[in-house]
Design a protein around this motif. Sequence first.
Motif, PDB file in Angstrom:
ATOM      1  N   HIS A  11      37.332  33.591  40.517  1.00 41.82           N
ATOM      2  CA  HIS A  11      37.456  32.319  40.559  1.00 41.82           C
ATOM      3  C   HIS A  11      36.076  31.706  40.231  1.00 41.82           C
ATOM      4  O   HIS A  11      35.132  32.502  40.486  1.00 41.82           O
ATOM      5  N   CYS A  12      36.035  30.451  40.152  1.00 48.21           N
ATOM      6  CA  CYS A  12      34.629  29.754  40.128  1.00 48.21           C
ATOM      7  C   CYS A  12      34.920  28.717  41.402  1.00 48.21           C
ATOM      8  O   CYS A  12      36.173  28.365  41.628  1.00 48.21           O
ATOM      9  N   HIS A 115      41.985  33.182  38.055  1.00 47.13           N
ATOM     10  CA  HIS A 115      42.990  32.471  38.951  1.00 47.13           C
ATOM     11  C   HIS A 115      43.787  31.827  37.816  1.00 47.13           C
ATOM     12  O   HIS A 115      45.098  31.600  37.788  1.00 47.13           O
ATOM     13  N   CYS A 125      40.328  27.219  36.562  1.00 45.86           N
ATOM     14  CA  CYS A 125      39.602  28.298  37.482  1.00 45.86           C
ATOM     15  C   CYS A 125      39.655  29.506  36.668  1.00 45.86           C
ATOM     16  O   CYS A 125      40.875  29.867  36.585  1.00 45.86           O
TER      17      CYS A 125
HETATM   18 ZN    ZN Z   1      40.523  29.587  41.712  1.00 47.89          ZN
END
Ligand code: ZN
Length: 149
Positions: A11-12, A115, A125
Motif C-alpha cells: 500500500h501507500c 492494493h 494504491c
Molecule cells: Zn491501500
Amino acid sequence: MKREIKYIVVHCTATPTTTTIKSIERYWKVTLGWANPGYHYIIERNGVLVNLLPEDEIANGVKGYNKNAIHISYIGGIDADGRPVDNRTDAQKRIMWEWLLLHQEKYPGATILGHRDFPGVTKSCPSFDVREWMKCWEKNNGQDLIAKE
Ligand SMILES: [Zn+2]
C-alpha cells in the motif's frame, strides 16, 4: 493463533510525505473507529520500517481479504494535488524490496500484490505496479532501474 497468509499486500498511505505515523494511527482509531491498524508495517521516508501490529493479527488493508493478508505501506503515494504518484524514496524502495523477499520466504504460498490488484478496488494504491517493479528489481538484483529510466 497462526493465520494462513495468502496475500502480501503493498500500500501507500496516500498522504503528504510529511505525514507522521502517529497521525495516521489517530485517523484509523478516531475517525474510522478501527480497533486495529490499516497495515502491519509502514515504511517511513527515511527507510525506517515500523511494525504496528503482530503478523498473526488482522489489519484493515483490503476489505474482504484481511483474514489471510499481511499489509505493508510506505508514507507517500500522492502528489501535491492529491494525484497518485510513485514518490518512494530510494531508502523506502530498498527496505520494501528486502521486506518483500523476506516475507515471500516466510510465507511461500502467499502472492505479493498491490492494493489496486484486488478485484473491485477503484483506488490506485500503492501508485505503482508492484509485480512489474518486483520483476524489474529481480532481474537487476535489487537495482533501481525505474528511477533511472
Ligand atoms: Zn491501500
